[in-house]
Motif scaffolding. Structure first.
Motif, PDB file in Angstrom:
ATOM      1  N   UNK A   1    -118.563 -51.741  65.497  1.00 34.60           N
ATOM      2  CA  UNK A   1    -118.610 -52.885  66.406  1.00 34.60           C
ATOM      3  C   UNK A   1    -119.899 -53.694  66.343  1.00 34.60           C
ATOM      4  N   UNK A   2    -120.879 -53.280  65.591  1.00 33.66           N
ATOM      5  CA  UNK A   2    -122.145 -54.000  65.554  1.00 33.66           C
ATOM      6  C   UNK A   2    -122.055 -55.164  64.572  1.00 33.66           C
ATOM      7  N   UNK A   3    -122.376 -56.354  65.062  1.00 35.57           N
ATOM      8  CA  UNK A   3    -122.270 -57.550  64.233  1.00 35.57           C
ATOM      9  C   UNK A   3    -123.211 -57.491  63.035  1.00 35.57           C
ATOM     10  N   UNK A   4    -124.348 -56.822  63.182  1.00 38.08           N
ATOM     11  CA  UNK A   4    -125.317 -56.760  62.089  1.00 38.08           C
ATOM     12  C   UNK A   4    -124.748 -56.036  60.876  1.00 38.08           C
ATOM     13  N   UNK A   5    -123.983 -54.983  61.126  1.00 38.36           N
ATOM     14  CA  UNK A   5    -123.387 -54.237  60.015  1.00 38.36           C
ATOM     15  C   UNK A   5    -122.358 -55.093  59.283  1.00 38.36           C
TER      16      UNK A   5
ATOM     17  N   UNK B   1    -132.121 -48.851  57.577  1.00 41.46           N
ATOM     18  CA  UNK B   1    -133.236 -49.177  56.693  1.00 41.46           C
ATOM     19  C   UNK B   1    -132.793 -49.266  55.235  1.00 41.46           C
ATOM     20  N   UNK B   2    -131.667 -48.675  54.892  1.00 41.99           N
ATOM     21  CA  UNK B   2    -131.175 -48.750  53.509  1.00 41.99           C
ATOM     22  C   UNK B   2    -130.864 -50.196  53.128  1.00 41.99           C
ATOM     23  N   UNK B   3    -130.068 -50.941  53.935  1.00 39.75           N
ATOM     24  CA  UNK B   3    -129.844 -52.344  53.574  1.00 39.75           C
ATOM     25  C   UNK B   3    -131.121 -53.183  53.600  1.00 39.75           C
ATOM     26  N   UNK B   4    -132.062 -52.828  54.468  1.00 41.60           N
ATOM     27  CA  UNK B   4    -133.331 -53.557  54.489  1.00 41.60           C
ATOM     28  C   UNK B   4    -134.036 -53.412  53.139  1.00 41.60           C
ATOM     29  N   UNK B   5    -134.107 -52.192  52.643  1.00 50.71           N
ATOM     30  CA  UNK B   5    -134.738 -51.970  51.332  1.00 50.71           C
ATOM     31  C   UNK B   5    -133.967 -52.664  50.215  1.00 50.71           C
ATOM     32  N   UNK B   6    -132.639 -52.604  50.277  1.00 55.34           N
ATOM     33  CA  UNK B   6    -131.831 -53.296  49.274  1.00 55.34           C
ATOM     34  C   UNK B   6    -132.048 -54.807  49.344  1.00 55.34           C
ATOM     35  N   UNK B   7    -132.192 -55.347  50.547  1.00 57.81           N
ATOM     36  CA  UNK B   7    -132.456 -56.772  50.704  1.00 57.81           C
ATOM     37  C   UNK B   7    -133.775 -57.183  50.075  1.00 57.81           C
ATOM     38  N   UNK B   8    -134.782 -56.344  50.217  1.00 57.97           N
ATOM     39  CA  UNK B   8    -136.082 -56.629  49.597  1.00 57.97           C
ATOM     40  C   UNK B   8    -135.958 -56.621  48.079  1.00 57.97           C
ATOM     41  N   UNK B   9    -135.228 -55.645  47.556  1.00 55.08           N
ATOM     42  CA  UNK B   9    -135.022 -55.566  46.102  1.00 55.08           C
ATOM     43  C   UNK B   9    -134.250 -56.785  45.606  1.00 55.08           C
ATOM     44  N   UNK B  10    -133.205 -57.183  46.333  1.00 52.62           N
ATOM     45  CA  UNK B  10    -132.405 -58.352  45.944  1.00 52.62           C
ATOM     46  C   UNK B  10    -133.265 -59.610  45.953  1.00 52.62           C
ATOM     47  N   UNK B  11    -134.122 -59.744  46.960  1.00 51.54           N
ATOM     48  CA  UNK B  11    -134.990 -60.916  47.039  1.00 51.54           C
ATOM     49  C   UNK B  11    -135.941 -60.998  45.842  1.00 51.54           C
TER      50      UNK B  11
ATOM     51  N   UNK C   1    -131.454 -65.907  49.272  1.00 55.59           N
ATOM     52  CA  UNK C   1    -130.856 -66.124  50.596  1.00 55.59           C
ATOM     53  C   UNK C   1    -130.279 -64.826  51.148  1.00 55.59           C
ATOM     54  N   UNK C   2    -129.496 -64.125  50.327  1.00 57.24           N
ATOM     55  CA  UNK C   2    -128.888 -62.869  50.786  1.00 57.24           C
ATOM     56  C   UNK C   2    -129.967 -61.835  51.092  1.00 57.24           C
ATOM     57  N   UNK C   3    -130.991 -61.774  50.275  1.00 58.50           N
ATOM     58  CA  UNK C   3    -132.077 -60.828  50.530  1.00 58.50           C
ATOM     59  C   UNK C   3    -132.701 -61.048  51.893  1.00 58.50           C
ATOM     60  N   UNK C   4    -132.997 -62.284  52.223  1.00 63.74           N
ATOM     61  CA  UNK C   4    -133.602 -62.598  53.524  1.00 63.74           C
ATOM     62  C   UNK C   4    -132.626 -62.299  54.657  1.00 63.74           C
ATOM     63  N   UNK C   5    -131.366 -62.715  54.516  1.00 60.88           N
ATOM     64  CA  UNK C   5    -130.388 -62.504  55.585  1.00 60.88           C
ATOM     65  C   UNK C   5    -130.104 -61.016  55.837  1.00 60.88           C
ATOM     66  N   UNK C   6    -130.034 -60.238  54.768  1.00 64.91           N
ATOM     67  CA  UNK C   6    -129.799 -58.799  54.925  1.00 64.91           C
ATOM     68  C   UNK C   6    -130.996 -58.138  55.618  1.00 64.91           C
ATOM     69  N   UNK C   7    -132.198 -58.525  55.226  1.00 65.34           N
ATOM     70  CA  UNK C   7    -133.390 -57.961  55.872  1.00 65.34           C
ATOM     71  C   UNK C   7    -133.414 -58.343  57.350  1.00 65.34           C
ATOM     72  N   UNK C   8    -133.078 -59.584  57.681  1.00 63.97           N
ATOM     73  CA  UNK C   8    -133.080 -60.010  59.076  1.00 63.97           C
ATOM     74  C   UNK C   8    -132.020 -59.282  59.904  1.00 63.97           C
ATOM     75  N   UNK C   9    -130.789 -59.232  59.396  1.00 64.64           N
ATOM     76  CA  UNK C   9    -129.703 -58.609  60.158  1.00 64.64           C
ATOM     77  C   UNK C   9    -129.918 -57.104  60.314  1.00 64.64           C
TER      78      UNK C   9
ATOM     79  N   UNK D   1    -132.675 -55.397  59.664  1.00 66.42           N
ATOM     80  CA  UNK D   1    -133.967 -55.141  60.278  1.00 66.42           C
ATOM     81  C   UNK D   1    -133.909 -55.303  61.785  1.00 66.42           C
ATOM     82  N   UNK D   2    -133.188 -56.308  62.257  1.00 65.11           N
ATOM     83  CA  UNK D   2    -132.994 -56.485  63.692  1.00 65.11           C
ATOM     84  C   UNK D   2    -132.324 -55.255  64.289  1.00 65.11           C
ATOM     85  N   UNK D   3    -131.283 -54.803  63.610  1.00 65.36           N
ATOM     86  CA  UNK D   3    -130.574 -53.622  64.107  1.00 65.36           C
ATOM     87  C   UNK D   3    -131.467 -52.388  64.059  1.00 65.36           C
ATOM     88  N   UNK D   4    -132.198 -52.219  62.983  1.00 68.95           N
ATOM     89  CA  UNK D   4    -133.039 -51.033  62.829  1.00 68.95           C
ATOM     90  C   UNK D   4    -134.144 -50.986  63.874  1.00 68.95           C
ATOM     91  N   UNK D   5    -134.685 -52.138  64.220  1.00 66.01           N
ATOM     92  CA  UNK D   5    -135.810 -52.154  65.150  1.00 66.01           C
ATOM     93  C   UNK D   5    -135.351 -52.272  66.600  1.00 66.01           C
TER      94      UNK D   5
END
Length: 115
Positions: A5-9, A63-73, A93-101, A103-107
């Motif tokens: 149910x989490x929009x970030x996922x 944190x896994x998608x956050x790390x993947x987002x950094x790698x993609x960027x 674009x995807x790297x930044x959006x994945x880190x934001x979404x 990262x928001x959820x993780x924090x």
């Protein structure tokens, strides 16, 4: 929050699918240096988003998608496909959006989740 149910996922899953589809949409499948990272990283982001979505409450999996987002960027520069404009821009674009979404959820969501 409950699982699935989490929009970030779900945003992370959509971003990963968009990255995966970019070489097809931009018709750059012939450039293997740009297309293979999009396929692999897009698929990994989709899987990481689904894995995070399947949990009852936010855990360390975000944190896994956050790390993947950094790698993609960083991929267009590291793998030197900045001249393949569509794939490079989508990676950034995807790297930044994945880190934001994610990262928001993780924090923030993890702090707000009941123990």
């Amino acid at each position: 929050m409950t699982s699935w149910r989490r929009w970030q996922d779900w945003a992370t899953v959509v971003f990963g699918a968009a990255l995966f589809a970019t070489p097809f949409i931009a018709q750059t499948t012939a450039d293997q240096t740009a297309s293979w990272p999009a396929y692999i990283m897009g698929g990994l982001i989709v899987l990481a988003g689904l894995l995070a979505a399947s949990t009852e409450k936010p855990t360390g999996l975000e944190w896994i998608p956050v790390l993947l987002g950094i790698v993609v960027f960083a991929a267009p520069w590291v793998l030197q496909f900045t001249e393949v404009t569509a794939t490079a821009w989508m990676s950034w674009i995807v790297g930044v959006l994945v880190v934001l979404a994610s990262g928001y959820e993780a924090v923030f969501e993890q702090q707000a989740a009941p123990a």
